[in-house]
Design an enzyme around this catalytic site. Structure first.
Site, short mmCIF file in Angstrom:
data_model
loop_
_atom_site.label_atom_id
_atom_site.label_comp_id
_atom_site.label_asym_id
_atom_site.label_seq_id
_atom_site.Cartn_x
_atom_site.Cartn_y
_atom_site.Cartn_z
N CYS A 197 0.84 -1.21 0.00
CA CYS A 197 0.00 0.00 0.00
C CYS A 197 0.87 1.25 0.00
O CYS A 197 0.48 2.28 -0.55
CB CYS A 197 -0.93 0.00 1.20
SG CYS A 197 -2.23 -1.24 1.08
N CYS A 350 13.65 5.19 -6.81
CA CYS A 350 12.21 4.97 -6.61
C CYS A 350 11.84 5.65 -5.29
O CYS A 350 12.39 6.70 -4.95
CB CYS A 350 11.87 3.48 -6.60
SG CYS A 350 12.65 2.56 -5.28
#
Ligand SMILES: [Zn+2]
Length: 392
Positions: A197, A350
């Site tokens: 998530c 990232c």
């Protein structure tokens, strides 16, 4: 399938408790006996986050006598979009203490036991053995398999839930009466394949949809009413607004609950789930740079090609100056490689450094031997270089 109640009834309810639980007491299937069983029940919530928040609040309100909370984290601002057991003034506090205070405010008759530690092989059996039922609100695969195996080894039922974006799943795993989590998912997905998530996002209210199913099943099991979600997987699609269920069977070859189990004690769950794949670890070894180093290269006008491998929505929230967005999937599909210049140093990043390590393995395998990735990702960059920028 109906199952006998998990818990014997407490001796009595006080006058205050009768007043408080009157809307339960007048439901014939719950009644005085059911409420006394809830009072006598000991339920453990693993995690006081997205699923743990509604689970703990409703279990407390329902009158479950003892609630255990396993949680070692602190409340972060990015939790508050869904973790409604915590509030603005709890930011920076221990999540366990914050959750305990909320539970006590909802129902002072609940005994709360805090386990402010990371659940691992050294403590899981001892912690679980003090409870009748476990509610699993974890968000990572290593802990899920740990919870499953410990529950199977101890013969305890647990209510599992998972959430991602607009999709949720829930089931009751109880090896004595049906399948376990490994019967459904024998292998952990390859690392990097299933985003968390934190990487992919989750609709806040989805936690309530799935957490409420978990609490409903917990109450049914404790009181012995209704048809428990054993052997059935509930699948919720919030965009379609559709609940459907599929039957899941006990796998006779299941590694932990099958006829000849190979997992007869706890195993190394980090290794089983491979938090970062071996390829990514090998690629990142000696090819990981720090935020300070990246900043230095930028200041020195080094000829670097900085690639952000996150998703567009993440790039919009915060990005590193000069970074070109090429999401990870484009590398996995192979289309992205031709976008990389041959004559410049490739720097990948990232959010936290996991996805960029996976991409680094692909890029190096394609011949970009001098490519590197940014350890700690954009989170580390913001923390050290541009602290005025938001994180998520
Ligand atoms: Zn199994």
């Amino acid at each position: 399938m109906s199952l006998p109640p998990l818990v014997e009834p407490a001796d009595e309810l006080t006058v205050d408790e009768v007043r408080r639980y009157s809307r339960h007491l007048i439901i014939p299937d719950v009644g005085m006996a059911g409420q006394k069983r809830l009072k006598n029940a000991k339920v453990l919530c693993v995690g006081a986050g997205g699923l743990g928040s509604p689970a703990l609040m409703y279990l407390a309100a329902a009158g479950v006598g003892t609630l255990g909370i396993v949680e070692f984290d602190v409340v972060d601002e990015s939790n508050l979009q869904r973790q409604i057991i915590h509030g603005q003034s709890d930011i920076g506090r221990s999540k366990g203490e914050s959750a305990r205070d909320s539970v006590k405010e909802i129902n002072p008759y609940v005994d709360v036991i805090l386990h402010e530690e990371r659940l691992d092989n050294s403590n899981v059996l001892e912690i679980f053995s003090g409870y009748d039922l476990i509610v699993d609100g974890t968000d990572n695969f290593a802990t899920r398999y740990l919870v499953n195996d410990a529950a199977v080894l101890l013969g305890k039922p647990y209510v599992w839930g998972s959430i991602y974006r607009f999709d949720g799943q829930a089931s009751v795993f109880w090896a004595e009466h049906g399948p376990c989590y490994r019967c459904l998912y024998p292998e952990a997905p390859p690392p990097g394949m299933v985003p968390s998530c934190a990487e992919g996002g989750v609709l806040g209210v989805l936690c309530a949809s799935i957490g409420s199913i978990q609490v409903t099943e917990a109450i049914k099991l404790l009181a012995g009413v209704g048809d428990p979600l054993v052997g059935r997987l509930m699948i919720y699609d919030a965009l379609e607004m559709n609940y459907r269920q599929v039957k899941i069977r006990k796998d006779p070859d299941c590694a932990v609950c099958g006829e000849s189990p190979t997992v007869t004690e706890l195993i190394d769950y980090e290794a089983f789930c491979g938090v970062v794949s071996e390829e990514a670890q090998a690629a990142a070894a000696g090819s990981t740079i720090t935020s300070a180093q990246l900043k230095q290269w930028q200041d020195d006008k080094e000829d670097i090609f900085l690639v952000d491998v996150r998703e567009p929505g993440e790039y919009e929230i915060v990005n590193i100056p000069g970074a070109v967005l090429i999401p990870k999937n484009e590398f996995l599909m192979g289309d992205a490689l031709e976008k990389l210049p041959q004559d410049r140093k490739i720097v990948l990043h990232c959010k936290s450094g996991v996805r960029s390590a996976e991409v680094l393995a692909v890029v190096k395998a394609a011949g970009f031997a001098s490519a590197v990735h940014l350890g700690g990702g954009v989170l580390g960059w913001v923390n050290q270089i541009e602290p005025h920028k938001p994180v998520y």
